[in-house]
Each structure stands twice: as C-alpha cells, then as structure tokens.
Design an enzyme around this catalytic site. Sequence first.
Site, PDB file in Angstrom:
ATOM      1  N   CYS A   1      -2.715  -9.169   4.532  1.00 49.49           N
ATOM      2  CA  CYS A   1      -1.374  -8.823   5.019  1.00 49.49           C
ATOM      3  C   CYS A   1      -0.407 -10.007   4.840  1.00 49.49           C
ATOM      4  CB  CYS A   1      -1.479  -8.346   6.457  1.00 49.49           C
ATOM      5  SG  CYS A   1      -0.106  -7.283   6.911  1.00 49.49           S
TER       6      CYS A   1
ATOM      7  N   HIS B   1      -5.829  -4.777   7.303  1.00 49.58           N
ATOM      8  CA  HIS B   1      -6.648  -5.573   8.224  1.00 49.58           C
ATOM      9  C   HIS B   1      -8.037  -4.958   8.367  1.00 49.58           C
ATOM     10  CE1 HIS B   1      -3.262  -7.968   9.843  1.00 49.58           C
ATOM     11  NE2 HIS B   1      -2.579  -6.914   9.468  1.00 49.58           N
TER      12      HIS B   1
ATOM     13  N   GLU C   1     -10.523  -6.582   9.515  1.00 47.55           N
ATOM     14  CA  GLU C   1     -11.112  -7.224  10.705  1.00 47.55           C
ATOM     15  C   GLU C   1     -10.796  -6.439  11.977  1.00 47.55           C
ATOM     16  OE1 GLU C   1      -8.393  -8.105   9.259  1.00 47.55           O
ATOM     17  OE2 GLU C   1      -6.953  -8.806  10.735  1.00 47.55           O
TER      18      GLU C   1
HETATM   19  N1  GLN Z   1       5.198  -7.905   8.038  1.00 49.45           N
HETATM   20  C1  GLN Z   1       4.492  -9.142   8.180  1.00 49.45           C
HETATM   21  C2  GLN Z   1       5.081 -10.244   7.319  1.00 49.45           C
HETATM   22  O1  GLN Z   1       6.018 -10.075   6.631  1.00 49.45           O
HETATM   23  C3  GLN Z   1       3.037  -8.972   7.839  1.00 49.45           C
HETATM   24  C4  GLN Z   1       2.367  -8.122   8.886  1.00 49.45           C
HETATM   25  C5  GLN Z   1       0.917  -8.437   9.098  1.00 49.45           C
HETATM   26  O2  GLN Z   1       0.410  -9.490   8.693  1.00 49.45           O
HETATM   27  N2  GLN Z   1       0.251  -7.570   9.832  1.00 49.45           N
HETATM   28  O3  GLN Z   1       4.565 -11.331   7.382  1.00 49.45           O
END
Ligand code: GLN
Length: 202
Positions: free
Chosen positions: A82, A175, A177
């Site tokens: 992410c 994610h 995890e």
């Molecule tokens: N939207 C977040 C960002 O721009 C990422 C979201 C996440 O890591 N769950 O960093």
Amino acid sequence: MSSAPRVGVLALQGGVAEHAAMLRELGAEPVLVRTSEQLAGLDALVLPGGESSTVDRLLRLFGLREPLREAVLGGLPTLGTCAGLILLSGGIEDPAPGQQTLEVLDVTVARNAFGAQTASEEAELAWGGEGPPVRAAFIRAPVVTRVGDGVEVLARHRGEVVAVARDHVLGISFHPELTGETAVHEHLLALVAARRAAPAAP
Ligand code: GLN
C-alpha cells in the site's frame, strides 16, 4: 540449518506490528527499522502501509531515504504494501505537495484510486496466474497506472494492477497482514532463500 531470516520492518508510521507478527509466525525474525544503522545485516525488508507522504517526510527527516534506497538497489529482497508500494514507485500521479518516492521500482501509481465507495474492501485475487487465490484487504489503496519494462504484473483487482514485481522488489496495493494471508510474505521469504542459495558474487 540456516538461521531465521532477519526481516526489517520500516517502523516510522503505519501498520508495523501486523507485519512483524506475520513474519514471526512464518519463522522469520522481524527487526524494527527507524535508523540507517538498523538496516545492517538484514535479509529482507518490508515497507508497511500507512500514509505515504508522512513516511516520505520522516524518511528524509531521519536521513533514512538514501540508505534505504541503496539497500534496495543493492539487492535486498523488499516488499512494499500500500503506502509502501507508493514509496517504492518511480512516481505518483497525484502526489501530496512535495511528496517524493524512492524510485526503485519502475512503475507509476495513483493514490486512493478505488474512490470513496470502495475505499475499504476485502477480495480474493488470482496471484501470478497460479496457486490458490490471495485474500486481500484494500484500504484507500493505490493502483499501478504504468508498468515499466521488465516489471511483472502479479495481480489485478477490478481490472486495475495491484501487485507487481521486478527481480527482488515486490509491491502490492493491499494488506495481506490484515487478513491473515501469508502467501505474499512467504513469497518474500522465498526470495531470501533463493538469494542465500545463490553463489556469492565474485
Ligand atoms: N492512501 C495512503 C497513501 O497515500 C495509503 C493507504 C494505506 O497504506 N493503507 O499513503
């Protein structure tokens, strides 16, 4: 028997504990990384989710950006989830003001790309065209909008690219995890095993 792999988890902000717990469950030794010294002697690295613009700022504030970049470019098996994928990328379509990336994976990403309605959801993804599906949680997830030469697409969600890999660098939008899904971390540990088995560079 070889020792448990030491896997650094970047611990400046975000979902650190869940990655550490999953790594421990898989027999690895998690090492929380907050300083460049803590990068020494690692077998792999995880960049967790969180807020990528905050992590970017902290990396630069703590003098960690360059050492981290060098470690990844030097061949350290690395998983970014992410916000971690955003950090690994070569660029962001809609960055926060002044936001930078590590530029170690030749992809472009768009942040928060699934929109408000599907800001968070769970899904089963086909992974790399083989094996059982991967159970993924998406939380304000980015997508990959450009895939560079040599970068492999490992999974899509709603038609968008959400998992990519190049050599020892793996980036995913979601994610694992948080769903108890171990396949992606196992993939990272397999990269460690392959690296250990490879003959040392001359
Ligand atoms: N939207 C977040 C960002 O721009 C990422 C979201 C996440 O890591 N769950 O960093």
